[in-house]
Structure formats: structure tokens, C-alpha cells
Design a protein around this motif. Structure first.
Motif, PDB file in Angstrom:
ATOM      1  N   ALA A 223      31.969 -18.872  58.639  1.00  0.00           N
ATOM      2  CA  ALA A 223      31.481 -17.509  58.403  1.00  0.00           C
ATOM      3  C   ALA A 223      30.630 -17.502  57.127  1.00  0.00           C
ATOM      4  CB  ALA A 223      32.673 -16.561  58.229  1.00  0.00           C
ATOM      5  N   VAL A 224      29.623 -16.646  57.053  1.00  0.00           N
ATOM      6  CA  VAL A 224      29.301 -15.577  57.974  1.00  0.00           C
ATOM      7  C   VAL A 224      28.085 -15.939  58.859  1.00  0.00           C
ATOM      8  CG1 VAL A 224      30.300 -13.716  56.586  1.00  0.00           C
ATOM      9  CG2 VAL A 224      28.025 -14.518  56.025  1.00  0.00           C
ATOM     10  N   HIS A 225      28.022 -17.216  59.232  1.00  0.00           N
ATOM     11  CA  HIS A 225      26.935 -17.711  60.084  1.00  0.00           C
ATOM     12  C   HIS A 225      27.002 -17.044  61.453  1.00  0.00           C
ATOM     13  CE1 HIS A 225      24.371 -20.535  62.285  1.00  0.00           C
ATOM     14  NE2 HIS A 225      24.017 -21.081  61.130  1.00  0.00           N
ATOM     15  N   SER A 226      25.831 -16.846  62.063  1.00  0.00           N
ATOM     16  CA  SER A 226      25.794 -16.352  63.433  1.00  0.00           C
ATOM     17  C   SER A 226      26.395 -17.441  64.364  1.00  0.00           C
ATOM     18  CB  SER A 226      24.350 -16.044  63.838  1.00  0.00           C
ATOM     19  OG  SER A 226      23.559 -17.222  63.735  1.00  0.00           O
ATOM     20  N   VAL A 227      26.950 -17.064  65.519  1.00  0.00           N
ATOM     21  CA  VAL A 227      26.914 -15.726  66.070  1.00  0.00           C
ATOM     22  C   VAL A 227      27.821 -14.812  65.256  1.00  0.00           C
ATOM     23  CG1 VAL A 227      26.386 -16.453  68.415  1.00  0.00           C
ATOM     24  CG2 VAL A 227      28.749 -16.405  67.702  1.00  0.00           C
ATOM     25  N   HIS A 228      27.372 -13.558  65.091  1.00  0.00           N
ATOM     26  CA  HIS A 228      28.165 -12.620  64.318  1.00  0.00           C
ATOM     27  C   HIS A 228      29.245 -12.009  65.208  1.00  0.00           C
ATOM     28  CE1 HIS A 228      24.548 -12.195  61.406  1.00  0.00           C
ATOM     29  NE2 HIS A 228      25.389 -13.123  61.007  1.00  0.00           N
ATOM     30  N   GLU A 229      30.489 -12.332  64.885  1.00  0.00           N
ATOM     31  CA  GLU A 229      31.645 -11.833  65.627  1.00  0.00           C
ATOM     32  C   GLU A 229      32.773 -11.537  64.640  1.00  0.00           C
ATOM     33  OE1 GLU A 229      31.331 -14.269  69.845  1.00  0.00           O
ATOM     34  OE2 GLU A 229      32.337 -15.214  68.132  1.00  0.00           O
ATOM     35  N   SER A 230      33.380 -10.384  64.786  1.00  0.00           N
ATOM     36  CA  SER A 230      34.517 -10.033  63.937  1.00  0.00           C
ATOM     37  C   SER A 230      35.682  -9.601  64.802  1.00  0.00           C
ATOM     38  CB  SER A 230      34.152  -8.917  62.959  1.00  0.00           C
ATOM     39  OG  SER A 230      34.061  -7.671  63.640  1.00  0.00           O
ATOM     40  N   LYS A 231      36.836  -9.454  64.170  1.00  0.00           N
ATOM     41  CA  LYS A 231      37.971  -8.868  64.877  1.00  0.00           C
ATOM     42  C   LYS A 231      37.626  -7.426  65.236  1.00  0.00           C
ATOM     43  CE  LYS A 231      41.032 -11.599  61.971  1.00  0.00           C
ATOM     44  NZ  LYS A 231      42.063 -11.533  60.907  1.00  0.00           N
ATOM     45  N   GLU A 232      38.065  -6.994  66.392  1.00  0.00           N
ATOM     46  CA  GLU A 232      37.685  -5.682  66.887  1.00  0.00           C
ATOM     47  C   GLU A 232      38.145  -4.559  65.958  1.00  0.00           C
ATOM     48  OE1 GLU A 232      36.057  -2.750  69.465  1.00  0.00           O
ATOM     49  OE2 GLU A 232      35.620  -4.831  68.944  1.00  0.00           O
ATOM     50  N   GLU A 233      39.335  -4.694  65.398  1.00  0.00           N
ATOM     51  CA  GLU A 233      39.820  -3.621  64.521  1.00  0.00           C
ATOM     52  C   GLU A 233      38.967  -3.496  63.264  1.00  0.00           C
ATOM     53  OE1 GLU A 233      42.604  -7.215  63.691  1.00  0.00           O
ATOM     54  OE2 GLU A 233      41.485  -6.333  65.375  1.00  0.00           O
ATOM     55  N   LEU A 234      38.408  -4.615  62.810  1.00  0.00           N
ATOM     56  CA  LEU A 234      37.534  -4.552  61.633  1.00  0.00           C
ATOM     57  C   LEU A 234      36.173  -3.987  62.004  1.00  0.00           C
ATOM     58  CD1 LEU A 234      38.406  -7.883  59.774  1.00  0.00           C
ATOM     59  CD2 LEU A 234      39.241  -5.564  59.329  1.00  0.00           C
ATOM     60  N   ARG A 235      35.680  -4.321  63.172  1.00  0.00           N
ATOM     61  CA  ARG A 235      34.414  -3.731  63.617  1.00  0.00           C
ATOM     62  C   ARG A 235      34.540  -2.210  63.679  1.00  0.00           C
ATOM     63  NH1 ARG A 235      32.133  -1.146  67.442  1.00  0.00           N
ATOM     64  NH2 ARG A 235      34.049  -1.087  68.681  1.00  0.00           N
ATOM     65  N   ALA A 272      30.183  -6.874  58.394  1.00  0.00           N
ATOM     66  CA  ALA A 272      31.117  -6.400  57.380  1.00  0.00           C
ATOM     67  C   ALA A 272      32.533  -6.877  57.676  1.00  0.00           C
ATOM     68  CB  ALA A 272      31.074  -4.882  57.302  1.00  0.00           C
ATOM     69  N   GLY A 273      32.902  -6.867  58.949  1.00  0.00           N
ATOM     70  CA  GLY A 273      34.218  -7.363  59.337  1.00  0.00           C
ATOM     71  C   GLY A 273      34.385  -8.838  59.077  1.00  0.00           C
ATOM     72  N   MET A 274      33.328  -9.612  59.295  1.00  0.00           N
ATOM     73  CA  MET A 274      33.375 -11.046  59.009  1.00  0.00           C
ATOM     74  C   MET A 274      33.586 -11.292  57.521  1.00  0.00           C
ATOM     75  SD  MET A 274      30.305 -12.480  61.460  1.00  0.00           S
ATOM     76  CE  MET A 274      30.728 -14.221  61.283  1.00  0.00           C
ATOM     77  N   ILE A 275      32.893 -10.524  56.697  1.00  0.00           N
ATOM     78  CA  ILE A 275      33.038 -10.679  55.251  1.00  0.00           C
ATOM     79  C   ILE A 275      34.460 -10.356  54.817  1.00  0.00           C
ATOM     80  CG2 ILE A 275      32.327  -9.721  53.028  1.00  0.00           C
ATOM     81  CD1 ILE A 275      29.496  -9.536  54.116  1.00  0.00           C
ATOM     82  N   GLN A 276      35.053  -9.318  55.404  1.00  0.00           N
ATOM     83  CA  GLN A 276      36.431  -8.991  55.044  1.00  0.00           C
ATOM     84  C   GLN A 276      37.375 -10.131  55.416  1.00  0.00           C
ATOM     85  OE1 GLN A 276      38.007  -5.068  55.814  1.00  0.00           O
ATOM     86  NE2 GLN A 276      40.086  -5.853  56.127  1.00  0.00           N
ATOM     87  N   SER A 277      37.155 -10.774  56.562  1.00  0.00           N
ATOM     88  CA  SER A 277      38.009 -11.899  56.956  1.00  0.00           C
ATOM     89  C   SER A 277      37.890 -13.059  55.979  1.00  0.00           C
ATOM     90  CB  SER A 277      37.649 -12.355  58.378  1.00  0.00           C
ATOM     91  OG  SER A 277      38.044 -11.390  59.335  1.00  0.00           O
ATOM     92  N   VAL A 278      36.687 -13.311  55.477  1.00  0.00           N
ATOM     93  CA  VAL A 278      36.507 -14.342  54.456  1.00  0.00           C
ATOM     94  C   VAL A 278      37.249 -13.945  53.184  1.00  0.00           C
ATOM     95  CG1 VAL A 278      34.823 -15.440  52.922  1.00  0.00           C
ATOM     96  CG2 VAL A 278      34.331 -15.220  55.366  1.00  0.00           C
ATOM     97  N   ASP A 279      37.156 -12.680  52.812  1.00  0.00           N
ATOM     98  CA  ASP A 279      37.839 -12.209  51.610  1.00  0.00           C
ATOM     99  C   ASP A 279      39.354 -12.361  51.748  1.00  0.00           C
ATOM    100  OD1 ASP A 279      37.719 -10.579  49.009  1.00  0.00           O
ATOM    101  OD2 ASP A 279      39.123  -9.439  50.253  1.00  0.00           O
TER     102      ASP A 279
END
Length: 508
Positions: A223-235, A272-279
Motif C-alpha cells: 500500500a498505497v500502490h494501485s490497484v486502490h482497494e480498501s476494506k469496505e467499512e473504511l470506504r 483514504a481507507g488504504m492509508i488508515q490501514s497502513v496507519d
């Protein structure tokens, strides 16, 4: 001098010696090292760098306990070359690398190899990209005791298991070597998110390690390389936040040559959700080290390999993005934290570059940097101790046109005085900016400063000519003359080597 005064004098002298002589380690207590490298994270993607949508409390906290660099640079605007520079301390051009498709030479000495000699356990977790199996340049071939998730690929295929891997009718794994993570197929399960899996693997290493040895965890997120995918609850969370803020997708910055429109608003909920997962990942690693009593004995390095894809996410006010030598492609977030040993709550404007990581870590752990040959990076320990390091010029070379991402084939030099000269290889006129006064690269001052432009041109050309024989061949792609800047998806590849040689005055 009486005995009491003598003892007081000795005590004060020893205290001052300890304070100013740098870290002093007893045998077996070398500091641990954790390097977080985030893929394609932009300069403005963290709360501590001014992000409004993205929430990064764990990273912000770790950053606040160390020194944050506002003028941190990478050595290349794409993944593999920058990664090679980070671990070798050598500019990627000297390694013959400028593209995401280039691999590090097998004979290159890397940070884990030096740390192993100092008694460290060395672990790589996450993206590798800069080597391949055929040339024996995977992490386990280059000094790491453990490799979890490191492969040839530039992306994961998907950020959810099975990470771009399928099974054929015989149960054999099928995958794209450039866009998958096949060595994480085993042990995975439906719904597993890649950042979480890598974090869990890192925690296991910390829990099961040999406590008598210091460790080096090289944690390189996909992360946060494409493909951009996050957990649904974070999206959903961030889409609601975007809606509540009334943020709209805006593209207010335009490349005057290509007409490309850069995204200028934080309106990408998945990103934004991907960034939160990294955090959250960073927070879990830090929490585990605190639990083990190792937090104060650990050096943390945080860096991004290059800028973001600004056709999808912003990097305001910077120009360009990944695949570009403009600031958004090469200026990245970075900080170094060593609780209780290095300055906390510091913000440094000193320009640094990703090659500095390797010599800084070696210096910090007490290894001899002088024995490392041909490195271009410098140790930042004098900056922490004395407040300054010698000013340097920085160089970039990316002879590829990525018009669909706002990038033009170019090379650039940022002088120690803050002037930045960009030489284009696709026919555009060169540009000059004063980065100290014009960080956004909006005011091209080349006509007003011909002498400065010529000096920087000569310096850049001299640097590139010196290393040109090492560069992999660039091949031109046929371009539709009616669609010169790829508005229909044409003309995305490299300027050819012969054309570049002419720009550099190389005739043989």
C-alpha cells in the motif's frame, strides 16, 4: 582539590561525555532497526504533513517523537530504483536503474548484509520489486534471513487474498510475475487484507525472535500502490466524511504543455481507507515493541519510495506526481525517530535523500560507515547532533513519457541553493524554478536567469554523461503526431537512448 570536589568534577565530566559522544551501547544492546517504506505515498498524505481527509494518528504520534523532514526526497520517481538506493546508499543511476522494470545488480552490498555482520537478525516483510529469482536478487539472496511477501511484482494484483493468484485444474498456482504476491497464497484466507497480513507476519517475527540478538525489520508495504482497494467499512467511513465536508473531486492544476489536469482535492474514499490501514499497521508494530520493552531501543525510519498518482489523488501544492521529476514525484514524507536518543518534536527543513537511510542506520548502530565504498548518501547523525550537514545537489533521471499520469520524459537537478532545473527529452523547453520561493513550480524563471540555468544544465549533463553507459537502453514508442501528449492513451513510453544522447552531447 578535595575528594568530594574531585568526585563531583568526574561525575559532571562523564555526564557531558555521554551527552556529546553519541550513542553508547553495551555488548548485546545494539538498537533495533525498523524501516517503514510506503509505496506511492504522497508528500501530503499524512496528518502531520497537513492531510485533512486522511486519518493517521499512529504515524503522526511516532513522527512527533522524532525528527520530521519537510524537504525529504527520493532518488527516482518510481519504485524499484528508489528502493535500491535506500538499501545500498548508492544513487540508482550508478546501479544502472531508472525504470520500475530494472533490477539491482547482484554484487551490490545492502544494509542487511552490513547489519548481519554486526550480529543482527534481518527480516524483510512486504514488497521487494527490485530483484528477481533468475538473477538471485530476492531479499533472501541479498542479506535477509527471512523474506515474507517479497517478490518481483510492482503491485499485489489485489489487496485482498489471494493477491492475484489463482489455481489451475491441477492445483498449480497461476500468477502474473509483475502484479501478484504468490508467496503469500499459503496461509491466507478469504477476506484477508494485505496490509493486515503483513502486519501479522511482522508481529510473529517480533514474538518469536531470539531475544539475545538485535533485529532489523524492513517493513515495506504494498500500500498505497494501485490497484486502490480498501476494506469496505473504511470506504464507507471516508465517503461519509467526504460528503459531510462537502468535498468535490477537483482538478485545478494543469500542465501547460500537455494539458493534463492533476487532482487537487482529497476526495478518494478508497485511498483514504488504504492509508488508515497502513496507519493501523504502524501502530500495531509500535505497540508490540512497547509491550516488549524495546520501543526506546529501536530506531524507526519512515519513508515513501516516490510520489502518488495525481490523476487519482492530490499532492497539492506540488506539481507533477509519480513518473515525474516535478516535486510531487520526488518530494516525499519522511521522519526518523529514536525515543530518548534523538531529538523529539523536531521539524527539519534540511534537504535529505533516500540514499541517506543506509549510512544513517549504520552510523546509529555503531557500525563503520567508512568501510562502505562508493555510497552517495550521508549519515544524518551529525544533523541530529550538530544541527547541520553539508549541502548537496540532487539529481533525477526518468526518460519515460507518462502523459496519462502527467509525466514527461526528463531529468532534473536541484542545486544546494534551491534552484531546480528540468531538462525534457520529448521536445519541451527546459524549465527553472526557485524551490525555496516557489515550491509549487508555478513560475518558470529560466528567461530571467539564463546564467543559473546554464550552470545547472552543465552540471546535470555532466552528471548524466558520467553514468550514461550504465543506463539500460530506452526505446521509443510510436506516437500519433495528432495526439502528441497521449490524450487518447498513445505515446506513454520512453524517449529513445539515441535521442537522449543528443541532448547530452554524446556522439559515440
Amino acid at each position: 582539590m578535595n575528594t568530594n570536589n574531585y568526585l563531583k568534577f568526574c561525575s559532571v565530566f562523564l555526564l557531558l561525555l555521554l551527552c556529546f559522544s553519541g550513542p553508547v551501547f553495551s555488548k548485546g544492546k545494539q538498537p533495533n532497526v525498523v524501516v517503514f517504506l510506503i509505496d506511492d505515498m504522497g508528500w501530503k498524505d499524512l496528518g502531520c504533513y497537513g492531510a485533512k481527509l486522511y486519518e493517521t494518528p499512529n504515524i503522526d504520534k511516532l513522527c512527533s517523537e522524532g525528527t520530521q523532514f519537510t524537504n525529504a526526497y527520493t532518488s527516482a520517481p518510481v519504485c524499484a530504483p528508489a528502493r535500491a538506493s535506500m538499501l545500498s546508499g548508492i544513487h540508482n543511476l550508478k546501479l544502472g536503474m531508472w525504470s520500475a522494470a530494472h533490477y539491482i545488480p547482484k554484487e551490490t552490498n545492502l544494509l542487511p548484509q552490513y547489519l548481519k555482520k554486526e550480529g543482527y537478525a534481518t527480516w524483510h516483510v512486504g514488497k521487494w520489486h527490485m530483484g528477481n529469482e533468475k538473477e538471485n536478487t530476492f531479499p533472501e539472496d541479498m542479506g535477509f534471513d527471512v523474506n515474507i511477501g517479497g517478490f518481483t511484482s510492482y503491485g499485489p494484483g489485489h489487496h485482498f487474498w489471494p493477491y492475484g493468484v489463482t489455481l489451475d485444474e491441477n492445483g498449480k498456482k497461476q500468477f502474473n510475475y509483475r502484479n501478484s504476491v504468490p508467496n503469500l497464497y499459503e496461509g491466507g484466507k478469504e477476506g484477508e487484507y494485505l496490509a493486515d497480513r503483513l502486519t501479522d507476519e511482522s508481529i510473529k517475527l517480533l514474538e518469536n525472535r531470539d531475544r539475545s540478538k538485535p533485529f532489523y525489520l524492513n517493513f515495506w508495504h504494498y500500500a498505497v500502490h494501485s490497484v486502490h482497494e480498501s476494506k469496505e467499512e473504511l470506504r464507507i467511513k471516508y465517503q461519509n466524511k467526504i460528503d459531510s465536508l462537502g468535498t468535490k473531486l477537483e482538478k485545478n492544476r494543469v500542465d501547460p504543455v500537455t494539458g493534463f489536469h492533476f487532482v487537487t482535492s482529497e476526495a478518494h474514499a478508497i485511498y483514504a481507507g488504504m492509508i488508515q490501514s497502513v496507519d493501523e499497521s504502524v501502530g500495531k508494530v509500535v505497540a508490540k515493541l512497547k509491550e516488549q520493552g524495546e520501543y526506546e531501543n529501536t530506531i524507526f525510519v519512515f519513508y515513501s519510495d516516490n510520489g502518488p498518482l495525481t490523476d487519482r489523488v492530490p499532492c497539492v501544492p506540488l506539481m507533477g506526481g509519480k513518473n515525474s521529476t516535478y516535486e510531487a514525484g520526488v518530494r516525499v514524507p519522511a521522519f526518523i525517530t529514536w525515543p530518548g536518543k534523538l531529538p523529539a518534536h523536531e521539524v527539519s527543513e534540511e534537504p535529505i535523500v533516500i540514499m541517506d537511510v543506509m549510512p544513517t542506520v549504520l552510523d546509529a548502530v555503531g557500525a563503520s560507515v567508512s568501510r562502505v565504498k562508493e555510497i552517495d548518501g550521508v549519515s544524518l547523525m551529525p544533523l541530529f547532533k550538530e544541527g547541520e550537514i553539508e549541502a548537496r545537489d540532487f539529481y533525477w533521471y526518468f526518460p519515460a513519457n507518462r502523459y496519462n499520469w502527467g509525466g514527461r520524459s526528463s531529468a532534473a537537478v536541484l542545486s544546494k541553493t534551491g534552484y531546480k532545473y528540468i531538462l525534457f527529452f520529448e521536445g519541451s523547453e527546459p524549465e527553472l524554478y526557485n524551490i525555496n520561493e516557489d515550491l509549487a513550480e508555478e513560475n518558470n524563471i529560466i528567461k530571467e536567469n539564463p546564467e543559473i540555468a546554464q550552470e545547472l544544465h552543465d552540471n546535470l549533463v555532466a552528471y548524466l554523461k558520467k553514468e550514461f553507459h550504465k543506463f539500460p537502453v530506452s526505446r521509443a514508442t510510436k506516437v500519433d503526431p495528432n495526439d502528441m501528449y497521449g490524450k487518447n492513451g498513445i505515446g506513454k513510453m520512453s524517449s529513445d537512448s539515441k535521442t537522449i544522447a543528443k541532448y547530452l552531447g554524446i556522439t559515440d
